[in-house]
Design an enzyme around this catalytic site. Structure first.
Site, mmCIF file in Angstrom:
data_model
loop_
_atom_site.group_PDB
_atom_site.id
_atom_site.type_symbol
_atom_site.label_atom_id
_atom_site.label_comp_id
_atom_site.label_asym_id
_atom_site.label_seq_id
_atom_site.Cartn_x
_atom_site.Cartn_y
_atom_site.Cartn_z
ATOM 1 N N LYS A 252 -36.984 122.018 85.043
ATOM 2 C CA LYS A 252 -36.545 121.832 83.810
ATOM 3 C C LYS A 252 -36.136 123.435 83.652
ATOM 4 C CE LYS A 252 -36.941 122.767 80.506
ATOM 5 N NZ LYS A 252 -36.506 123.629 79.194
ATOM 6 N N GLU B 281 -32.943 126.746 78.609
ATOM 7 C CA GLU B 281 -31.887 126.507 78.140
ATOM 8 C C GLU B 281 -31.007 127.585 77.674
ATOM 9 O OE1 GLU B 281 -34.572 125.465 74.727
ATOM 10 O OE2 GLU B 281 -35.012 125.486 76.930
ATOM 11 N N CYS C 176 -43.984 139.623 81.687
ATOM 12 C CA CYS C 176 -44.868 139.082 81.729
ATOM 13 C C CYS C 176 -45.702 139.931 82.424
ATOM 14 C CB CYS C 176 -45.460 137.502 82.373
ATOM 15 S SG CYS C 176 -44.926 137.333 83.992
ATOM 16 N N PHE D 155 -37.452 131.761 80.153
ATOM 17 C CA PHE D 155 -35.944 132.365 79.917
ATOM 18 C C PHE D 155 -35.626 133.836 80.271
ATOM 19 C CE2 PHE D 155 -37.956 134.284 75.686
ATOM 20 C CZ PHE D 155 -37.212 135.426 76.026
#
Length: 497
Positions: free
Chosen positions: A173, A176, A281, A149
């Protein structure tokens, strides 16, 4: 209220019977839309679309793939404002931060436009009498990417541009939590001339992930996320005979030497520790000060400058950083701060209980700083992924380097110093994948490759750059002769002479 579905075979695709998940604006903590969570059958439809498209796309010449990607790059630049606004609304980061992340993604697209050079291969003539040998890199087939995200535009663009440039097709993918931007990226790719099916986007949760990991038609998986999930993706993917690159979490250290410029180091530390609310990160989450005087000088300046930061929504142009992305993560970060206090670390800047007028339900956490942090503390060992900085003091440079090397995560690290000898030693001896010398967030440019060491990377290849090309292709070597000599069959390994 917006509804986000999927992008399959060149157009939006909706499964009316699908489960759905909420999309929130993290600045206000309110639901602004819903996203379809792809079922196994929806993901398989996307995989089949990519499998069908691969037949023709893999035979498209590299120069023609490059031309489409060049048009795509131009469209991404043209739509930069729109893409950044989409990212900011669903993620929460400021507009300048969102633009910067989109730009770094576009740079990978730009690198991918030069794929003709990367796929040239090697050639050796006359390896034997009338015998030549040459190598080529060929596409794998259907590849897939699972992205987090925190960078809904940049991280997907670390993956699919290189993959499709190499002749593969791709199923993305995304998270969400902020799914709108990846759908828009796919729409722009079609507008640029990418054939339907070459890039598909399916939204979903674990069901979608497991379908990609288990599908016999998916040849390679790219992943960015937390270390536990990276390890799961790696082992599940390789168990199903896939090539996998899975990038995990980080605990990035900045070693501050006594000769470091305090003002420049403070600015670098603030930007890297608190920018994007620490949801990077490559964020610096541990400052290792060599010597007590170094620690005191840095702490004084750090507290002075941190107190000036403005935390707020992306709609406020004066905001330095925004909220955390979602409620569950917000509560997790707050729990880490509580744990740090209980473990005995000294909290010298507390970002809890931040309430902004008009945004009382937003997921805001202010700059948080601990000192007297010890290596056995949970707040030191684990990735917090929020605007929380730990400060540790060591007596020597050697002790600081040992801290860096002993941590199980090895994504990035930096050293701030005026000593070329220290900089060289740290660069060569830190067991870390990406090193910064007086650079706080050493994210490699697109034509180098991104990836950590130890439990920050599972697999043999880093992302984008030359390593990305190697990951998304398989090597073939041909040995060729056109000799007219026919001396009968040979039953031993040929010796070329």
């Amino acid at each position: 209220m917006k509804k986000i579905s999927h992008f399959i075979n060149g157009k939006l695709y909706s499964d009316k019977t699908a489960r759905t998940g909420p999309i929130f604006n993290p600045a206000i903590g309110e639901k602004i839309g819903e996203v379809e969570l792809g079922s196994k059958s929806t993901v398989e439809l996307a995989i089949q679309s990519s499998k069908n498209a691969f037949i023709k796309w893999s035979k498209t010449t590299p120069i023609n793939r490059s031309r489409i990607l060049s048009k795509y790059k131009d469209l991404l630049m043209k739509n930069m404002e729109e893409l950044a606004a989409i990212v900011s609304e669903e993620h929460g980061k400021t507009i300048p931060d969102a633009k910067g992340s989109v730009q770094r993604g576009i740079e990978v697209v730009e690198y991918a436009t030069g794929i003709t050079d990367s796929l040239k291969g090697d050639h050796s003539s006359s390896v034997g009498t009338n015998v030549d040998s040459y190598s080529m890199r060929q596409p794998l087939g259907v590849c897939a990417g699972i992205t987090p995200f925190n960078f809904p535009a940049m991280v997907p663009m670390w993956m699919y541009p290189v993959a499709i440039a190499c002749g593969n097709t791709f199923v993305l993918k995304p998270s969400e939590k902020d799914p709108s931007c990846p759908i828009r990226l796919a729409e722009l790719a079609i507008e640029a001339g990418l054939p339907p099916g070459v890039l598909n986007v399916v939204n979903g949760d674990k069901e979608a992930v497991d379908t990609l990991l288990e599908s016999k038609d998916v040849q390679a998986i790219s992943f960015v996320g937390s270390t536990p999930i990276a390890e799961y993706v790696y082992h599940t993917g390789t168990k199903n005979n896939k090539r996998v690159q899975a990038l995990g979490g980080a605990k990035n250290h900045m070693v501050v030497m006594p000769d470091a410029d305090v003002d420049k180091t403070t600015d670098a530390l603030i930007g890297s520790a608190f920018g994007s609310a620490g949801e990077r990160c490559m964020a610096i989450s541990v400052a290792v000060c060599v010597g007590k005087k170094t620690a005191e000088n840095l702490k004084t300046k750090l507290l002075e400058e941190t107190s000036k930061l403005k935390v707020g929504p992306y709609t406020d142009k004066e905001s330095d950083f925004g909220p955390l992305n979602n409620k569950a993560h917000y509560e997790k970060v707050l729990s880490y701060i509580d744990i740090g206090e209980k473990e005995g670390a000294k909290l010298i800047a507390d970002g809890r209980n931040m309430k902004l007028q008009g945004y009382e339900n937003g997921y805001f956490v202010g700059p948080t700083i601990f000192e007297d942090v010890k290596p056995d503390m949970k707040i030191y060992k684990e990735e917090i992924f929020g605007p929380v900085l730990s400060m540790i003091t060591t007596d020597t440079y050697e002790d600081a380097l040992k801290l860096v090397n002993d941590h199980e995560l090895g994504n990035g690290a930096a050293v701030f110093t005026k000593s070329g000898m220290i900089a060289k030693h740290f660069t060569e001896n830190a067991k870390i994948g990406m090193i910064g010398v007086n650079v706080p967030i050493p994210v490699p440019v697109a034509y180098h490759s991104f990836g950590g060491w130890k439990r920050s990377l599972f697999g043999d290849h880093s992302m984008h750059g030359p390593e990305g090309v190697r990951f998304y292709t398989k090597l073939k070597t041909a040995t060729v002769t056109w000799s007219e000599d026919n001396s009968g069959p040979e039953f031993t390994i040929p010796v070329l002479s």
